[in-house]
Design a protein around this motif. Sequence first.
Motif, PDB file in Angstrom:
ATOM      1  N   VAL A   1      38.264  42.798  39.693  1.00  0.00           N
ATOM      2  CA  VAL A   1      38.935  43.238  38.503  1.00  0.00           C
ATOM      3  C   VAL A   1      39.429  44.549  38.569  1.00  0.00           C
ATOM      4  O   VAL A   1      40.288  45.178  38.204  1.00  0.00           O
ATOM      5  N   PHE A   2      38.247  45.466  38.919  1.00  0.00           N
ATOM      6  CA  PHE A   2      38.513  46.983  38.636  1.00  0.00           C
ATOM      7  C   PHE A   2      39.490  47.579  39.827  1.00  0.00           C
ATOM      8  O   PHE A   2      40.130  48.354  39.575  1.00  0.00           O
ATOM      9  N   ALA A   3      39.353  46.894  41.048  1.00  0.00           N
ATOM     10  CA  ALA A   3      40.195  47.636  41.957  1.00  0.00           C
ATOM     11  C   ALA A   3      41.612  46.952  41.604  1.00  0.00           C
ATOM     12  O   ALA A   3      42.618  48.018  42.104  1.00  0.00           O
ATOM     13  N   SER A   4      41.773  45.923  41.434  1.00  0.00           N
ATOM     14  CA  SER A   4      43.176  45.405  41.014  1.00  0.00           C
ATOM     15  C   SER A   4      43.796  46.260  39.807  1.00  0.00           C
ATOM     16  O   SER A   4      45.146  46.366  39.692  1.00  0.00           O
ATOM     17  N   VAL A   5      42.952  46.585  38.733  1.00  0.00           N
ATOM     18  CA  VAL A   5      43.564  47.270  37.817  1.00  0.00           C
ATOM     19  C   VAL A   5      43.719  48.939  38.236  1.00  0.00           C
ATOM     20  O   VAL A   5      44.971  49.364  37.650  1.00  0.00           O
ATOM     21  N   TYR A   6      43.074  49.247  39.093  1.00  0.00           N
ATOM     22  CA  TYR A   6      43.251  50.585  39.564  1.00  0.00           C
ATOM     23  C   TYR A   6      44.732  50.590  40.591  1.00  0.00           C
ATOM     24  O   TYR A   6      45.558  51.479  40.432  1.00  0.00           O
ATOM     25  N   LEU A   7      44.607  49.522  41.165  1.00  0.00           N
ATOM     26  CA  LEU A   7      45.947  49.568  42.144  1.00  0.00           C
ATOM     27  C   LEU A   7      47.428  49.428  41.402  1.00  0.00           C
ATOM     28  O   LEU A   7      48.336  49.730  42.078  1.00  0.00           O
ATOM     29  N   GLN A   8      47.491  49.024  40.140  1.00  0.00           N
ATOM     30  CA  GLN A   8      48.473  48.944  39.587  1.00  0.00           C
ATOM     31  C   GLN A   8      48.891  50.104  38.968  1.00  0.00           C
ATOM     32  O   GLN A   8      50.371  50.295  38.716  1.00  0.00           O
TER      33      GLN A   8
ATOM     34  N   ASP B   1      17.763  38.340  46.065  1.00  0.00           N
ATOM     35  CA  ASP B   1      18.544  37.504  45.445  1.00  0.00           C
ATOM     36  C   ASP B   1      20.184  37.688  45.752  1.00  0.00           C
ATOM     37  O   ASP B   1      20.704  38.521  45.378  1.00  0.00           O
ATOM     38  N   ARG B   2      20.598  36.879  46.894  1.00  0.00           N
ATOM     39  CA  ARG B   2      21.941  37.155  47.466  1.00  0.00           C
ATOM     40  C   ARG B   2      23.104  36.916  46.523  1.00  0.00           C
ATOM     41  O   ARG B   2      24.210  37.290  46.677  1.00  0.00           O
ATOM     42  N   LYS B   3      22.764  36.325  45.401  1.00  0.00           N
ATOM     43  CA  LYS B   3      23.710  35.922  44.432  1.00  0.00           C
ATOM     44  C   LYS B   3      24.299  37.147  43.721  1.00  0.00           C
ATOM     45  O   LYS B   3      25.438  36.923  43.155  1.00  0.00           O
ATOM     46  N   ILE B   4      23.532  38.184  43.826  1.00  0.00           N
ATOM     47  CA  ILE B   4      24.060  39.442  43.296  1.00  0.00           C
ATOM     48  C   ILE B   4      25.373  39.705  43.813  1.00  0.00           C
ATOM     49  O   ILE B   4      26.233  40.344  42.955  1.00  0.00           O
ATOM     50  N   TYR B   5      25.799  39.313  44.970  1.00  0.00           N
ATOM     51  CA  TYR B   5      26.774  39.662  45.558  1.00  0.00           C
ATOM     52  C   TYR B   5      28.190  39.132  44.945  1.00  0.00           C
ATOM     53  O   TYR B   5      29.222  39.381  45.156  1.00  0.00           O
ATOM     54  N   THR B   6      27.826  37.923  44.176  1.00  0.00           N
ATOM     55  CA  THR B   6      29.053  37.230  43.541  1.00  0.00           C
ATOM     56  C   THR B   6      29.540  38.034  42.412  1.00  0.00           C
ATOM     57  O   THR B   6      30.565  38.050  42.219  1.00  0.00           O
ATOM     58  N   TRP B   7      28.374  38.364  41.672  1.00  0.00           N
ATOM     59  CA  TRP B   7      28.855  39.437  40.819  1.00  0.00           C
ATOM     60  C   TRP B   7      29.502  40.822  41.143  1.00  0.00           C
ATOM     61  O   TRP B   7      30.378  41.164  40.378  1.00  0.00           O
TER      62      TRP B   7
ATOM     63  N   PHE C   1      46.644  39.990  45.233  1.00  0.00           N
ATOM     64  CA  PHE C   1      45.779  39.764  46.473  1.00  0.00           C
ATOM     65  C   PHE C   1      44.336  40.499  46.462  1.00  0.00           C
ATOM     66  O   PHE C   1      43.626  39.910  46.868  1.00  0.00           O
ATOM     67  N   VAL C   2      44.247  41.764  45.908  1.00  0.00           N
ATOM     68  CA  VAL C   2      43.058  42.266  45.948  1.00  0.00           C
ATOM     69  C   VAL C   2      42.132  41.658  44.994  1.00  0.00           C
ATOM     70  O   VAL C   2      40.929  41.083  45.402  1.00  0.00           O
ATOM     71  N   TRP C   3      42.678  41.231  44.070  1.00  0.00           N
ATOM     72  CA  TRP C   3      41.632  40.506  42.954  1.00  0.00           C
ATOM     73  C   TRP C   3      41.229  39.110  43.529  1.00  0.00           C
ATOM     74  O   TRP C   3      40.114  38.786  43.592  1.00  0.00           O
ATOM     75  N   LEU C   4      42.391  38.257  44.251  1.00  0.00           N
ATOM     76  CA  LEU C   4      41.928  37.041  44.568  1.00  0.00           C
ATOM     77  C   LEU C   4      40.987  37.049  45.727  1.00  0.00           C
ATOM     78  O   LEU C   4      40.118  36.400  45.997  1.00  0.00           O
ATOM     79  N   ALA C   5      41.261  38.104  46.794  1.00  0.00           N
ATOM     80  CA  ALA C   5      40.346  38.331  47.925  1.00  0.00           C
ATOM     81  C   ALA C   5      39.075  38.384  47.568  1.00  0.00           C
ATOM     82  O   ALA C   5      38.059  37.864  48.278  1.00  0.00           O
ATOM     83  N   CYS C   6      38.883  39.237  46.500  1.00  0.00           N
ATOM     84  CA  CYS C   6      37.269  39.672  46.082  1.00  0.00           C
ATOM     85  C   CYS C   6      36.760  38.367  45.725  1.00  0.00           C
ATOM     86  O   CYS C   6      35.516  38.216  45.836  1.00  0.00           O
ATOM     87  N   TRP C   7      37.596  37.816  44.700  1.00  0.00           N
ATOM     88  CA  TRP C   7      37.164  36.430  44.022  1.00  0.00           C
ATOM     89  C   TRP C   7      36.705  35.451  45.202  1.00  0.00           C
ATOM     90  O   TRP C   7      35.546  34.890  45.116  1.00  0.00           O
TER      91      TRP C   7
END
Length: 959
Positions: free
Chosen positions: A593-600, A580-586, A612-618
């Motif tokens: 979310v977690f990477a952007s929170v860590y970067l702050q 199920d390749r849709k797993i990569y969406t999640w 930018f990190v948040w939007l790039a992953c999404w």
Amino acid sequence: MRGGDGILGVRSSARSPEANSPKIRTQFLGRREKWLVILGVALHAIYMLSIFDIYFKTPIVHGMEPVTPRFSAPAKRLVLLVADGLRADKFFEPDSNGSYRAPFLRSVIKERGRWGVSHARPPTESRPGHVSIIAGFYEDPSAVTKGWKANPVEFDSVFNRSRHTFAFGSPDIIPIFCGALEHSTWNSYPHEYEDFATDASFLDEWSLDQFEGLLNRSKEDVKLKQLLQQDNLVVFLHLLGCDSNGHAHRPYSTIYLNNVRVVDQIAERVYNLVQNYFKDNSTAFVFTADHGMSDKGSHGDGHPSNTDTPLVAWGAGVRPPVRTFENHHHENTVRFVDDHVHDMPTPADWGLNGFERQDVNQADIAPLMSTLVGLPCPVNSVGNLPLGFVNLSKPFKPLNDYSFVLDQIEHLISISDYEAAKMLSENLRSLALEGLHYFQTYDWFQLMTVISLGYLGWMVYLMVHVLQEYTSLPRKFFQNDQSVYLQTNTKKIYFLGCLLMGLVCVILLVEHSPPLYHAYFAMTIFLWVRIFREYRFLRALWSYMLGKEIRYFAKLLAKLLASFIVSVFVLEILVKSFMDRKIYTWIFLIIGVFASVYLQYSMPWGSGLPVFVWLACWFLSIFTLMPAEIPDNTKLVVSSGFMIVIIGVASRYLDMYSRESKFWLSLTHEVQKSKSNIIFLFQVLLVAFSAVMVPLSTYRRTEKQELLVLHQVINWSIAGISIVLPLFSPTGLLSRLTSIFLGFAPAFLLLSIGYEAVFYGALALALMAWILFENAYLHISQTSKSSSSTSAMEDDLILESNERCLRLSDMRIPLAFMVFFNIAFFGTGNFASIASFEISSVYRFITIFNPFLMAALLIFKLLIPFMLVVCTFTAITKMVKVPLLGCYFLVIICSDIMTVHFFFLVRNTGSWMEIGNSISHFGIMSAQVVFVLLLFAVTTLYTKHIQIRSSKRHSRKHM
């Protein structure tokens, strides 16, 4: 070279004084790591072949004599028409005007013959499909290793048993079955005729013309005419038009659907030619297809659009139509060894509910043809005679064994109890197929155990190597126990290993096991001998852990368990993503979310980098929600070209004007502006030019015109030049990666047909987010360690001038690589499926059928996203100052954990789609060690000169 307190220095000084020489140290490391790579390649190549011995052994028939039919043949000759790539639904259904595309064959169904759906078995390719039709068995999947060109196991066929076979058609099919057949007359057109830019239906006309010419020549050739009047003759016309037009224009295109009418007209003309020439009504006709065609213009997997093909039979020996007076559906109750039952109701729009339908397995067609023309059934056949098709006065009995059951059958036949004889024969046939399945899986437990121990031994051996060469453990052990790396006497270990291997070889020879069995056991025994050879290091590791205080030991054990659990959890999610390749969406929604929170913590929100990190992953998460079958969208490809230019310009701007920012310090580098500006502008122009060439080249194909030579030259030139330019770009991390991104973009755009071009840009943005995260992690770790005690710096031992030892926290880098590497697999389709290759994406470079060049272009397109991931991975290891090879070996261990999981998921029962996917999943992961290694070798040309900028404020001297 590794010096100072490096790992090799410790080991070498313990072994001999001379080993402290830099030259000796470098050569030793090179030899051992090359040895590991060679061992890994050999191990995965050998073990990958094991699934064929475990699950899919093809029986080799020795000494089996063909069974001569005990009845008079109803037909003197057989005409076999195979419409390559013809889907059942497109053949039977009406067009938009309500008219049926095959009026002649529909009249045959209603007036003089029988019909049904023939169910092919994956891999739904031309060679296996024709083997199934003509020889009656499903070919060994290992034949794919020979490109479906050579026979891994020689087999019997209907053609072999015929008096003479006349065959005309494709150069990829006809020579395979008739090239070495002395009693055959055949011809094929040149490969140049297979031009995907034109309507390929003329290839079908060519086959018909050859057959018509044969009949005309016989009027002047006495010997040929006498041969044509003999019995047991087979005429085979291979009609490739539907396959070529399906690949080039898709099966719902006007060209493909018109080609269905063409093959129907050819069937009618062949019927009229035969009837007018022979005038004896002693000809049987069989019309079918080797495989279907998916909506995206591909085939290979077990989807019904690929497995369901039409079957129409009429003429001498074929039963007339049977009328039904209700919506009757005939379920195919004849099962193969996978116990698969076909149950597809007849669609109402086919207009055939009033005529009984007889579905068959594709392998059943061979015994049907043999019966009709009075030939012995091919000895390799596993097909069942579809009795609903034949019209004989006596039952067919392809049995030739003297057993009690056969005596019973003979007795029942002698008393004319044919129904009971038929039932007993079917029971015996089922037992024979069960016996075949038992033979195929006879060594299952033995081989599964050996291969599993082999994989486990390889992972343990590789982990020991990483601990010895790339961590600070050896220095700590050496301080406590200097005997850890003393040269040990390994003669006893090797002697016991050789003794065990000799005993195993004797047993295998007594059992007449294949040579590969010896290789499986030898590899597994060798790996565990090498592990026992390192028993001093393993003993020191155990003593080191037990010798610590209980508090420290508990803390260390907790870290190890947490790291192991997280790693296995991530890898198991990646295993699940194959289904199920849709797993990569999640995955990327959560990572964003977690990477952007860590970067702050190191980059304030005001800088825009966490956003930018948040939007790039999404943004990247969107693509695994899209259909695997990529729709044509030339405008989207062109727009993606300009998006790529914008990304490149933005990256260039940051590289030039963010040099003194602490957020970008490691990513930028001093460059020669004049030289770098020229290269950058040239790359941007090539990307824009390729975006312009996309619609120009596509227009020629959509207008059914040949691709201009000028267009081909321009496309090849753009792709070739752009790939070379990154080698001359500046060596700063951000500069070089931007140049690589722009360098591969033109080739990727020219090979794209839809949204995968957007995915290329989205992947690059997500990879930049990964770099920013690692840069922030490096900044935070350096800041925290600067305030800690000097004893905490033990883990930062220098391996090379720019590298430190691996730490447990560095496991995040291989795991992140695995995630990005797999999103490159599944971001634009289901790479694990054979049918995911989009052949139309190569038409801007070549339209004349050339399987090797087209395959090379397809593979190159698929490799480009992987190359971006590998280049980023290499750059990150340089930025974080960890050994690249150490991280590579950790990647291989992660891959092998997934490989072992897929090894146990391989199936030889269930639906054919499940069987095919389970094989491809295991094959992909097993080959990844070689695949990643080759990518590292290629990308080294682009990344070996990358330089990381640092300042006194952000760097510290390693002691």
